[in-house]
Design a protein around this motif. Sequence first.
Motif, PDB file in Angstrom:
ATOM      1  N   GLU A   1       0.815  -1.212   0.000  1.00 53.03           N
ATOM      2  CA  GLU A   1       0.000   0.000   0.000  1.00 53.03           C
ATOM      3  C   GLU A   1       0.851   1.266   0.000  1.00 53.03           C
ATOM      4  O   GLU A   1       0.343   2.358  -0.161  1.00 53.03           O
ATOM      5  CB  GLU A   1      -0.929  -0.017   1.214  1.00 53.03           C
ATOM      6  N   ALA A   2       2.151   1.129   0.193  1.00 57.01           N
ATOM      7  CA  ALA A   2       3.035   2.291   0.269  1.00 57.01           C
ATOM      8  C   ALA A   2       3.334   2.887  -1.112  1.00 57.01           C
ATOM      9  O   ALA A   2       3.771   4.027  -1.210  1.00 57.01           O
ATOM     10  CB  ALA A   2       4.342   1.915   0.959  1.00 57.01           C
ATOM     11  N   ASN A   3       3.080   2.144  -2.192  1.00 56.85           N
ATOM     12  CA  ASN A   3       3.327   2.613  -3.563  1.00 56.85           C
ATOM     13  C   ASN A   3       4.735   3.177  -3.735  1.00 56.85           C
ATOM     14  O   ASN A   3       4.915   4.308  -4.168  1.00 56.85           O
ATOM     15  CB  ASN A   3       2.275   3.645  -3.983  1.00 56.85           C
ATOM     16  N   LEU A   4       5.733   2.394  -3.401  1.00 59.42           N
ATOM     17  CA  LEU A   4       7.122   2.810  -3.529  1.00 59.42           C
ATOM     18  C   LEU A   4       7.603   2.714  -4.968  1.00 59.42           C
ATOM     19  O   LEU A   4       7.238   1.785  -5.688  1.00 59.42           O
ATOM     20  CB  LEU A   4       8.028   1.905  -2.687  1.00 59.42           C
ATOM     21  N   THR A   5       8.436   3.653  -5.358  1.00 63.78           N
ATOM     22  CA  THR A   5       9.110   3.537  -6.653  1.00 63.78           C
ATOM     23  C   THR A   5      10.344   2.659  -6.437  1.00 63.78           C
ATOM     24  O   THR A   5      10.768   2.429  -5.299  1.00 63.78           O
ATOM     25  CB  THR A   5       9.559   4.915  -7.174  1.00 63.78           C
TER      26      THR A   5
ATOM     27  N   LYS B   1      22.660  -8.350   7.139  1.00 68.11           N
ATOM     28  CA  LYS B   1      22.270  -8.546   8.537  1.00 68.11           C
ATOM     29  C   LYS B   1      21.857  -7.216   9.172  1.00 68.11           C
ATOM     30  O   LYS B   1      20.864  -7.144   9.888  1.00 68.11           O
ATOM     31  CB  LYS B   1      23.436  -9.167   9.311  1.00 68.11           C
ATOM     32  N   GLY B   2      22.581  -6.148   8.865  1.00 64.68           N
ATOM     33  CA  GLY B   2      22.250  -4.824   9.380  1.00 64.68           C
ATOM     34  C   GLY B   2      20.891  -4.350   8.898  1.00 64.68           C
ATOM     35  O   GLY B   2      20.112  -3.772   9.666  1.00 64.68           O
ATOM     36  N   ALA B   3      20.589  -4.584   7.632  1.00 64.47           N
ATOM     37  CA  ALA B   3      19.294  -4.185   7.083  1.00 64.47           C
ATOM     38  C   ALA B   3      18.161  -4.946   7.758  1.00 64.47           C
ATOM     39  O   ALA B   3      17.132  -4.361   8.117  1.00 64.47           O
ATOM     40  CB  ALA B   3      19.268  -4.423   5.576  1.00 64.47           C
ATOM     41  N   VAL B   4      18.341  -6.261   7.960  1.00 64.12           N
ATOM     42  CA  VAL B   4      17.314  -7.075   8.615  1.00 64.12           C
ATOM     43  C   VAL B   4      17.086  -6.584  10.039  1.00 64.12           C
ATOM     44  O   VAL B   4      15.946  -6.363  10.466  1.00 64.12           O
ATOM     45  CB  VAL B   4      17.693  -8.576   8.600  1.00 64.12           C
ATOM     46  N   GLU B   5      18.174  -6.385  10.782  1.00 63.40           N
ATOM     47  CA  GLU B   5      18.056  -5.972  12.184  1.00 63.40           C
ATOM     48  C   GLU B   5      17.437  -4.593  12.340  1.00 63.40           C
ATOM     49  O   GLU B   5      16.688  -4.351  13.278  1.00 63.40           O
ATOM     50  CB  GLU B   5      19.429  -6.009  12.858  1.00 63.40           C
ATOM     51  N   ASN B   6      17.738  -3.676  11.425  1.00 63.43           N
ATOM     52  CA  ASN B   6      17.271  -2.300  11.567  1.00 63.43           C
ATOM     53  C   ASN B   6      15.921  -2.011  10.925  1.00 63.43           C
ATOM     54  O   ASN B   6      15.224  -1.098  11.367  1.00 63.43           O
ATOM     55  CB  ASN B   6      18.317  -1.333  11.003  1.00 63.43           C
ATOM     56  N   LEU B   7      15.555  -2.739   9.883  1.00 57.77           N
ATOM     57  CA  LEU B   7      14.319  -2.419   9.166  1.00 57.77           C
ATOM     58  C   LEU B   7      13.151  -3.340   9.470  1.00 57.77           C
ATOM     59  O   LEU B   7      12.000  -2.953   9.261  1.00 57.77           O
ATOM     60  CB  LEU B   7      14.580  -2.405   7.658  1.00 57.77           C
ATOM     61  N   ASN B   8      13.397  -4.554   9.948  1.00 57.13           N
ATOM     62  CA  ASN B   8      12.294  -5.474  10.227  1.00 57.13           C
ATOM     63  C   ASN B   8      11.402  -4.897  11.316  1.00 57.13           C
ATOM     64  O   ASN B   8      11.864  -4.525  12.389  1.00 57.13           O
ATOM     65  CB  ASN B   8      12.814  -6.848  10.649  1.00 57.13           C
ATOM     66  N   GLY B   9      10.114  -4.795  11.028  1.00 53.62           N
ATOM     67  CA  GLY B   9       9.152  -4.273  11.989  1.00 53.62           C
ATOM     68  C   GLY B   9       8.947  -2.768  11.933  1.00 53.62           C
ATOM     69  O   GLY B   9       8.075  -2.243  12.620  1.00 53.62           O
ATOM     70  N   ASN B  10       9.734  -2.055  11.122  1.00 50.22           N
ATOM     71  CA  ASN B  10       9.575  -0.600  10.999  1.00 50.22           C
ATOM     72  C   ASN B  10       8.306  -0.258  10.234  1.00 50.22           C
ATOM     73  O   ASN B  10       7.874  -1.000   9.357  1.00 50.22           O
ATOM     74  CB  ASN B  10      10.773   0.013  10.273  1.00 50.22           C
ATOM     75  N   ASP B  11       7.747   0.898  10.559  1.00 45.86           N
ATOM     76  CA  ASP B  11       6.576   1.390   9.839  1.00 45.86           C
ATOM     77  C   ASP B  11       7.013   2.185   8.622  1.00 45.86           C
ATOM     78  O   ASP B  11       7.930   3.005   8.697  1.00 45.86           O
ATOM     79  CB  ASP B  11       5.720   2.270  10.738  1.00 45.86           C
ATOM     80  N   LEU B  12       6.347   1.937   7.504  1.00 50.24           N
ATOM     81  CA  LEU B  12       6.608   2.663   6.274  1.00 50.24           C
ATOM     82  C   LEU B  12       5.264   3.041   5.687  1.00 50.24           C
ATOM     83  O   LEU B  12       4.541   2.177   5.165  1.00 50.24           O
ATOM     84  CB  LEU B  12       7.405   1.798   5.281  1.00 50.24           C
ATOM     85  N   GLN B  13       4.889   4.295   5.811  1.00 48.10           N
ATOM     86  CA  GLN B  13       3.607   4.785   5.305  1.00 48.10           C
ATOM     87  C   GLN B  13       2.461   3.888   5.774  1.00 48.10           C
ATOM     88  O   GLN B  13       1.680   3.371   4.980  1.00 48.10           O
ATOM     89  CB  GLN B  13       3.636   4.892   3.787  1.00 48.10           C
ATOM     90  N   ASN B  14       2.373   3.672   7.072  1.00 50.07           N
ATOM     91  CA  ASN B  14       1.328   2.857   7.717  1.00 50.07           C
ATOM     92  C   ASN B  14       1.404   1.372   7.356  1.00 50.07           C
ATOM     93  O   ASN B  14       0.422   0.649   7.493  1.00 50.07           O
ATOM     94  CB  ASN B  14      -0.068   3.397   7.409  1.00 50.07           C
TER      95      ASN B  14
ATOM     96  N   GLY C   1       3.754  -6.025  -3.573  1.00 47.21           N
ATOM     97  CA  GLY C   1       3.935  -5.834  -2.142  1.00 47.21           C
ATOM     98  C   GLY C   1       5.116  -6.558  -1.535  1.00 47.21           C
ATOM     99  O   GLY C   1       5.256  -6.617  -0.327  1.00 47.21           O
ATOM    100  N   PHE C   2       5.989  -7.102  -2.386  1.00 42.66           N
ATOM    101  CA  PHE C   2       7.200  -7.731  -1.860  1.00 42.66           C
ATOM    102  C   PHE C   2       8.340  -7.566  -2.855  1.00 42.66           C
ATOM    103  O   PHE C   2       8.130  -7.239  -4.015  1.00 42.66           O
ATOM    104  CB  PHE C   2       6.983  -9.211  -1.520  1.00 42.66           C
ATOM    105  N   GLY C   3       9.555  -7.762  -2.338  1.00 37.35           N
ATOM    106  CA  GLY C   3      10.722  -7.619  -3.195  1.00 37.35           C
ATOM    107  C   GLY C   3      11.943  -8.265  -2.569  1.00 37.35           C
ATOM    108  O   GLY C   3      11.859  -8.859  -1.483  1.00 37.35           O
ATOM    109  N   PHE C   4      13.060  -8.140  -3.245  1.00 36.50           N
ATOM    110  CA  PHE C   4      14.314  -8.750  -2.809  1.00 36.50           C
ATOM    111  C   PHE C   4      15.444  -7.737  -2.926  1.00 36.50           C
ATOM    112  O   PHE C   4      15.461  -6.920  -3.844  1.00 36.50           O
ATOM    113  CB  PHE C   4      14.644  -9.974  -3.671  1.00 36.50           C
ATOM    114  N   VAL C   5      16.382  -7.835  -1.997  1.00 37.58           N
ATOM    115  CA  VAL C   5      17.575  -6.992  -2.021  1.00 37.58           C
ATOM    116  C   VAL C   5      18.773  -7.912  -1.816  1.00 37.58           C
ATOM    117  O   VAL C   5      18.776  -8.741  -0.908  1.00 37.58           O
ATOM    118  CB  VAL C   5      17.545  -5.912  -0.924  1.00 37.58           C
TER     119      VAL C   5
END
Length: 113
Positions: A40-44, A86-99, A73-77
């Motif tokens: 739902e965030a409609n990211l580019t 590992k840093g991306a997983v630890e820091n971004l998992n569970g974060n809110d992004l445009q609700n 609604g999903f992707g890969f990096v």
Amino acid sequence: MLLNDKKVFVGRFMTRKERMETLGHPATRFTNIYVKNFGEANLTDEEFEGLFEPFGKIVSCVIMKDDTGKSRGFGFVSYETHEAAKGAVENLNGNDLQNCKLYVARAQKKNEH
């Protein structure tokens, strides 16, 4: 300890995670991550990549899209190093992004589920 009249060694119990880390299992040295729950965030593509750039050099970054070009609604990096992933997983998992609450984890093969 004897088992069927044979001497066997019984060590302390280790969780699967501990065993994998101790034995150097490939799953503990991942560089590819899976990201979902941002539909739902409609990211580019640029915004999506921008979320993950602060953690390290990105080899590839893709948002999965349907036939009409709309985000699924999903992707890969994929990162160059395990530490960046590992840093991306630890820091971004569970974060809110445009609700939307992001799910960020190691990308797994279908047979690992």
